[in-house]
Design a protein around this motif. Structure first.
Motif, PDB file in Angstrom:
ATOM      1  N   ASP A 481     -17.343 -53.252  -9.742  1.00 19.23           N
ATOM      2  CA  ASP A 481     -18.585 -53.146 -10.503  1.00 19.23           C
ATOM      3  C   ASP A 481     -18.397 -53.187 -12.011  1.00 19.23           C
ATOM      4  OD1 ASP A 481     -20.045 -53.081  -8.229  1.00 19.23           O
ATOM      5  OD2 ASP A 481     -20.645 -50.978  -8.352  1.00 19.23           O
ATOM      6  N   ALA A 482     -17.159 -53.316 -12.491  1.00 19.24           N
ATOM      7  CA  ALA A 482     -16.990 -53.525 -13.926  1.00 19.24           C
ATOM      8  C   ALA A 482     -17.786 -54.766 -14.329  1.00 19.24           C
ATOM      9  CB  ALA A 482     -15.522 -53.690 -14.276  1.00 19.24           C
ATOM     10  N   VAL A 483     -18.315 -54.755 -15.547  1.00 19.05           N
ATOM     11  CA  VAL A 483     -19.227 -55.817 -15.979  1.00 19.05           C
ATOM     12  C   VAL A 483     -18.579 -56.661 -17.064  1.00 19.05           C
ATOM     13  CG1 VAL A 483     -21.461 -56.336 -17.034  1.00 19.05           C
ATOM     14  CG2 VAL A 483     -21.261 -54.453 -15.415  1.00 19.05           C
ATOM     15  N   MET A 484     -18.698 -57.979 -16.897  1.00 18.25           N
ATOM     16  CA  MET A 484     -18.267 -58.927 -17.923  1.00 18.25           C
ATOM     17  C   MET A 484     -19.513 -59.570 -18.528  1.00 18.25           C
ATOM     18  SD  MET A 484     -15.234 -60.598 -15.601  1.00 18.25           S
ATOM     19  CE  MET A 484     -14.701 -61.814 -16.791  1.00 18.25           C
ATOM     20  N   THR A 485     -19.573 -59.586 -19.873  1.00 15.73           N
ATOM     21  CA  THR A 485     -20.731 -60.124 -20.580  1.00 15.73           C
ATOM     22  C   THR A 485     -20.255 -61.195 -21.551  1.00 15.73           C
ATOM     23  OG1 THR A 485     -21.776 -57.943 -20.444  1.00 15.73           O
ATOM     24  CG2 THR A 485     -22.760 -59.517 -21.964  1.00 15.73           C
ATOM     25  N   GLY A 486     -20.925 -62.346 -21.565  1.00 18.79           N
ATOM     26  CA  GLY A 486     -20.440 -63.458 -22.395  1.00 18.79           C
ATOM     27  C   GLY A 486     -21.419 -63.866 -23.484  1.00 18.79           C
ATOM     28  N   VAL A 487     -20.919 -64.590 -24.479  1.00 16.41           N
ATOM     29  CA  VAL A 487     -19.524 -64.973 -24.653  1.00 16.41           C
ATOM     30  C   VAL A 487     -19.000 -64.344 -25.954  1.00 16.41           C
ATOM     31  CG1 VAL A 487     -19.573 -67.146 -23.384  1.00 16.41           C
ATOM     32  CG2 VAL A 487     -20.200 -67.142 -25.811  1.00 16.41           C
ATOM     33  N   GLU A 488     -17.679 -64.159 -25.980  1.00 20.17           N
ATOM     34  CA  GLU A 488     -16.992 -63.657 -27.173  1.00 20.17           C
ATOM     35  C   GLU A 488     -16.304 -64.852 -27.827  1.00 20.17           C
ATOM     36  OE1 GLU A 488     -15.245 -60.120 -29.394  1.00 20.17           O
ATOM     37  OE2 GLU A 488     -16.749 -60.187 -27.808  1.00 20.17           O
ATOM     38  N   THR A 489     -16.799 -65.259 -28.992  1.00 23.48           N
ATOM     39  CA  THR A 489     -16.255 -66.434 -29.675  1.00 23.48           C
ATOM     40  C   THR A 489     -15.812 -66.156 -31.109  1.00 23.48           C
ATOM     41  OG1 THR A 489     -18.479 -67.048 -30.346  1.00 23.48           O
ATOM     42  CG2 THR A 489     -17.623 -68.099 -28.356  1.00 23.48           C
ATOM     43  N   ARG A 490     -16.230 -65.019 -31.664  1.00 20.02           N
ATOM     44  CA  ARG A 490     -15.949 -64.759 -33.084  1.00 20.02           C
ATOM     45  C   ARG A 490     -14.744 -63.827 -33.244  1.00 20.02           C
ATOM     46  NH1 ARG A 490     -21.066 -65.888 -35.726  1.00 20.02           N
ATOM     47  NH2 ARG A 490     -22.158 -67.317 -34.308  1.00 20.02           N
ATOM     48  N   THR A 491     -13.682 -64.116 -32.503  1.00 19.82           N
ATOM     49  CA  THR A 491     -12.494 -63.275 -32.583  1.00 19.82           C
ATOM     50  C   THR A 491     -11.824 -63.366 -33.946  1.00 19.82           C
ATOM     51  OG1 THR A 491     -11.213 -65.083 -31.623  1.00 19.82           O
ATOM     52  CG2 THR A 491     -12.048 -63.406 -30.110  1.00 19.82           C
ATOM     53  N   SER A 492     -11.883 -64.527 -34.558  1.00 18.33           N
ATOM     54  CA  SER A 492     -11.343 -64.732 -35.903  1.00 18.33           C
ATOM     55  C   SER A 492     -11.916 -66.035 -36.427  1.00 18.33           C
ATOM     56  CB  SER A 492      -9.807 -64.779 -35.895  1.00 18.33           C
ATOM     57  OG  SER A 492      -9.341 -65.914 -35.194  1.00 18.33           O
ATOM     58  N   SER A 493     -11.631 -66.324 -37.670  1.00 17.44           N
ATOM     59  CA  SER A 493     -12.124 -67.566 -38.257  1.00 17.44           C
ATOM     60  C   SER A 493     -11.498 -68.766 -37.557  1.00 17.44           C
ATOM     61  CB  SER A 493     -11.786 -67.612 -39.746  1.00 17.44           C
ATOM     62  OG  SER A 493     -12.271 -68.807 -40.334  1.00 17.44           O
ATOM     63  N   PRO A 494     -12.288 -69.828 -37.308  1.00 10.90           N
ATOM     64  CA  PRO A 494     -11.727 -71.023 -36.679  1.00 10.90           C
ATOM     65  C   PRO A 494     -11.008 -71.941 -37.668  1.00 10.90           C
ATOM     66  CG  PRO A 494     -14.065 -71.333 -37.029  1.00 10.90           C
ATOM     67  CD  PRO A 494     -13.759 -69.940 -37.480  1.00 10.90           C
ATOM     68  N   LEU A 495     -10.907 -71.509 -38.924  1.00 14.02           N
ATOM     69  CA  LEU A 495     -10.237 -72.339 -39.925  1.00 14.02           C
ATOM     70  C   LEU A 495      -9.559 -71.463 -40.963  1.00 14.02           C
ATOM     71  CD1 LEU A 495     -12.183 -72.232 -42.676  1.00 14.02           C
ATOM     72  CD2 LEU A 495     -13.619 -73.705 -41.268  1.00 14.02           C
ATOM     73  N   ARG A 496      -8.718 -72.095 -41.763  1.00 16.23           N
ATOM     74  CA  ARG A 496      -8.065 -71.415 -42.880  1.00 16.23           C
ATOM     75  C   ARG A 496      -8.292 -72.223 -44.146  1.00 16.23           C
ATOM     76  NH1 ARG A 496      -3.562 -70.382 -40.735  1.00 16.23           N
ATOM     77  NH2 ARG A 496      -3.820 -68.110 -40.589  1.00 16.23           N
ATOM     78  N   VAL A 497      -8.518 -71.516 -45.255  1.00 13.29           N
ATOM     79  CA  VAL A 497      -8.583 -72.147 -46.570  1.00 13.29           C
ATOM     80  C   VAL A 497      -7.283 -71.788 -47.270  1.00 13.29           C
ATOM     81  CG1 VAL A 497      -9.911 -72.408 -48.703  1.00 13.29           C
ATOM     82  CG2 VAL A 497     -11.088 -71.797 -46.578  1.00 13.29           C
ATOM     83  N   PRO A 498      -6.278 -72.676 -47.235  1.00 13.32           N
ATOM     84  CA  PRO A 498      -4.949 -72.301 -47.730  1.00 13.32           C
ATOM     85  C   PRO A 498      -4.953 -72.002 -49.228  1.00 13.32           C
ATOM     86  CG  PRO A 498      -5.051 -74.649 -47.228  1.00 13.32           C
ATOM     87  CD  PRO A 498      -6.314 -74.053 -46.722  1.00 13.32           C
TER      88      PRO A 498
END
Length: 552
Positions: A481-498
């Motif tokens: 009965d543990a629940v999974m809820t979606g979605v998790e997409t903002r774990t970190s930035s998808p880019l880098r500004v070097p």
């Protein structure tokens, strides 16, 4: 002062036992110890039947040099007793007020009022450089009202939400204040001291895994704003930066253009926009600022009763107030080559709606200071790879995020409800039609469905493999009965500004990329640390001095 590390005592030890342990460790004679303070306290729960508290202590003793020399002679290979390091922050520029008074002075701009931005602005203000902080969202109290409107009534305000506004994304989170970044200059300690001065509990200075919680973060960022303004800084809210201005014929920055059409001149601009400022990233790309695709992760939030996690981690000591609500950290390398790991674990917290764009669903986790809610939740995410899962160009990761956030919006019912599924159903490959004993905390609500419709197939495969294995490490983790809820997409930035060693963009002088959005932090504390470092770089550059030794 001497620092003692790895001093271990039973969970139920008396206050007197701590002092006695110091005397024993240092072989002191009675009356030698003048005073001591706890620098850090954690716990070791690897043996659930004999959990230990683990201390780092700062001690003042008589004849310190002789005590240290005697200890080193008796324990030549032991590194657990040493002189306490000097952790005071010293500003690299102490004549900022004089500099700001010179003709032609242009105040530095800080874009973004999250932990990186407000720490950069605070330090610039302390150095007399009168920073101007531009924030696209609203003041934190107004932002809270807008955020609650999404949670309670499915009403999204695109410029004022979990991602945008004073305090940044971390304001609506667990408020974790620990980091795995190397911190040889002890800047993390300075961040914590500033937070305590702004109203955070003093215990964050010594707990191994400190946190604040959303409500306390709200008042804390208000106090920091007052400090910045009192030191000569200025905030402008509801001011989104929509363009860059360059010196004629060069890429040297000379100012920024706001959404209202105003041009604000500046030679030094700190870019601290967070990981969700997609329109800002697009603007930077159009203006030719060098950017790179960066890995991030995708997955779900998983919820269990906090009591299940407490018992699995602490055994018979579950519920002890010194231990608090139990946390966990899990990692698995799946057979399809993907890493699966827990992310931003929130003990006694809630799953929250965290989208910043219409027609999309994004989850995140949040806790209050008490961590007293019924459920524990954590991101359960799978690593992504530029060039394999999406094109290896700077903006492709954002397009990938949007694709799956849109699918989650549709699966949830197109009303900002989130798609959810029981763990038992997910592992069996069947859609959920109802939920069980674990009541999901996500607001405005959830729709039982099949999460495989809003996750990449390789992520589904990796998660199905990982969950039963995590259950072996943490009994009850794969409960039906543990629940999974979606979605998790903002774990970190998808880019880098070097940026270079001087803190500036590699091809846009005057632009100082910083914090999580630019790819240089991963949480409140590391973002605050980077804010201090980039403020130092700006101050040194404005003073015409070399920028070196800052760890940029």
């Amino acid at each position: 002062m001497l620092r003692l590390t790895e001093l271990r005592l039973p969970l139920d030890h008396t206050p007197e036992a701590l002092e006695a342990a110091i005397y024993e460790r240092l072989s002191l004679v009675p009356g030698t110890l003048e005073r001591f303070s706890v620098f850090r306290r954690g716990h070791d729960a690897r043996k659930r039947s004999a959990i230990k508290l683990v201390y780092t202590l700062d001690c003042v003793v008589k004849d310190e040099a002789a005590v240290l020399a005697s200890y080193k002679a008796a324990h030549p290979k032991d590194s657990h007793v040493a002189l306490t390091p000097d952790m005071a922050w010293v500003p690299p520029v102490t004549y900022g007020a004089t500099l700001a008074a010179k003709p032609g002075f242009k105040r530095p701009i800080v874009i973004g009022a999250g932990p990186c931005g407000f720490m950069a602005a605070l330090m610039l203000a302390r150095m007399g450089l009168r920073p101007l902080l531009l924030e696209r969202g609203k003041v934190v109290r107004e932002r809270t009202v807008d955020t609650f409107a999404l949670w309670r009534r499915s009403e999204l305000t695109p410029e004022s939400n979990v991602q945008f506004g004073e305090g940044g994304a971390g304001t609506f989170s667990d408020g974790k204040l620990y980091s795995q970044v190397r911190d040889p200059r002890f800047l993390g300690r300075q961040v914590l001291k500033e937070f305590v001065a702004a109203g955070a509990p003093e215990e964050i200075l010594y707990l191994a895994h400190p946190h604040i919680g959303t409500f306390r973060l709200v008042s804390m960022v208000e106090h920091i704003r007052a400090e910045i303004e009192a030191a000569g800084g200025e905030y402008r809210f509801s001011t989104r930066v929509d363009g860059l201005e360059f010196e004629h014929g060069t890429r040297r920055l000379r100012g920024v253009r706001t959404a209202q059409g105003d041009v604000i001149e500046a030679d030094h601009v700190v870019l601290a926009v967070g990981h969700s400022a997609r329109d800002t990233f697009a603007m930077l790309y159009e203006n030719g600022v060098e950017m790179q695709a960066k890995p991030f992760s995708i997955g779900v939030r998983i919820e269990h009763p906090q009591s299940v996690i407490d018992t699995a981690q602490f055994g018979p000591s579950a519920g002890n107030p010194l231990l608090g609500a139990a946390e966990y950290r899990l990692v698995h390398h799946a057979s399809n080559g993907r890493g699966v790991y827990s992310f931003c674990m929130c003990p006694g917290g809630t799953v929250v709606a965290a989208t910043s764009e219409e027609g999309q669903v994004v989850t995140n986790g949040m806790s209050q200071y008490s961590r007293a809610e019924r459920n524990a939740n954590s991101g359960m995410v799978v690593e992504l790879r530029p060039g394999e899962d999406y094109p290896n160009d700077p903006l492709a990761g954002m397009a990938f995020q949007r694709e799956w956030e849109r699918k989650a919006f549709i699966a949830g019912g197109e009303n900002y409800y989130a798609p959810a599924q029981r763990v038992g159903d997910f592992l069996a490959g069947r859609p959920s039609t109802t939920l069980g004993a674990v009541v999901p905390s996500y607001k405005p609500g959830v729709t039982p469905t099949d999460l495989a419709t809003c996750l990449p197939p390789f992520a589904v495969e990796a998660l199905r493999e990982a969950l039963p294995l995590f259950d072996r490490k943490l009994r009850g983790f794969a409960m039906e009965d543990a629940v999974m809820t979606g979605v998790e997409t903002r774990t970190s930035s998808p880019l880098r500004v070097p940026r270079g060693q001087n803190g500036q963009s590699l091809n846009t002088p005057g632009l100082f990329p910083a914090g999580e959005g630019a790819g240089y932090a991963g949480g409140i504390l590391s973002a605050g640390i980077d804010g201090i470092r980039i403020a130092e770089a700006v101050a040194l550059s404005m003073a015409g001095r070399p920028v070196e030794g800052l760890g940029l």
